[in-house]
Scaffold this active site. Structure first.
Site, PDB file in Angstrom:
ATOM      1  CB  CYS A   9      -0.988  -0.017   1.170  1.00  0.00           C
ATOM      2  SG  CYS A   9      -0.264   0.201   2.808  1.00  0.00           S
ATOM      3  NE  ARG A  15      -4.723   1.135   1.604  1.00  0.00           N
ATOM      4  CZ  ARG A  15      -4.680   1.722   0.421  1.00  0.00           C
ATOM      5  NH1 ARG A  15      -5.621   1.489  -0.479  1.00  0.00           N
ATOM      6  NH2 ARG A  15      -3.706   2.549   0.121  1.00  0.00           N
ATOM      7  CG  ASP A 124      -5.093   4.736   2.785  1.00  0.00           C
ATOM      8  OD1 ASP A 124      -5.071   4.352   3.982  1.00  0.00           O
ATOM      9  OD2 ASP A 124      -4.121   5.254   2.212  1.00  0.00           O
TER      10      ASP A 124
END
Length: 151
Positions: A9, A15, A124
Site C-alpha cells: 500500500c 492496509r 485507505d
C-alpha cells in the site's frame, strides 16, 4: 509454485500490514506458516520505520492478531525477483509498484480484490478512518487468495 507474497500500500502502516498479518494468521491456522514468506511494503517513503497505524493494530487485535515487529519498509526493484506475487491494495498502488519494479514481465503484480473477482480498490483507512470496512475487504481478498493458492 507461489511461496512468497508481498502486500503493498502507500505507507505500509494500514492496509498492507493488515493483509500481511491476516494472511499469516490464516496460514498459521492451517499449519502452513513455515512454508510461505509473507511480507508487506510501501510505495512511498512517508512512513519508513514506523509501526502499523493504531487503527490497524486495534482492528487486528479484535481477532487475536498482533502485528509484532512490523515497521514500514519501501518496496525495492529487487523485490520483484524475491516475491512470487506482489499484491497492491488499489490502482494507485499498482502504478507505484510497476514504477518501482520497472514493469511486470512475469505477471506477478495483482490487485488485492482481483482474487475475489472484483476490480474494486480497498479504501485507505488513513483517509476514511473506517478500519472495519478495510478489514472486511482485506479478509475477503485473503480468503480468495487462499482459495486461489489451493490452501
Amino acid at each position: 509454485m507461489i511461496k512468497s507474497i508481498c502486500f503493498v500500500c502507500v505507507g505500509n502502516i494500514c492496509r498492507s500490514p493488515m493483509a500481511e498479518f491476516v494472511f499469516k494468521e490464516m496460514l498459521r491456522q492451517r499449519g502452513l506458516e513455515s512454508e510461505y514468506l509473507i511480507e508487506s511494503r510501501s510505495t512511498s517513503t512517508e512512513e519508513i520505520g514506523n509501526p502499523p497505524h493504531y487503527g490497524t493494530v486495534l482492528k487486528l487485535s479484535q481477532y487475536g492478531i498482533v502485528p509484532a515487529n512490523k515497521f514500514a519498509e519501501q518496496l525495492k526493484k529487487s523485490d520483484y525477483k524475491k516475491y512470487d506475487l506482489i499484491i497492491g491494495m488499489d490502482d494507485m498502488n499498482i502504478r507505484g509498484i510497476l514504477r518501482i519494479v520497472g514493469g511486470d514481465p512475469e505477471n506477478k503484480v495483482r490487485k488485492m480484490l482481483s482474487f475475489a473477482g472484483s476490480d474494486r480498490n480497498i479504501a485507505d483507512p488513513w483517509y476514511t478512518n473506517d478500519f472495519d470496512t478495510t478489514y472486511v475487504d482485506i479478509k475477503a481478498g485473503c480468503d480468495a487468495l487462499a482459495e486461489y493458492l489451493g490452501i
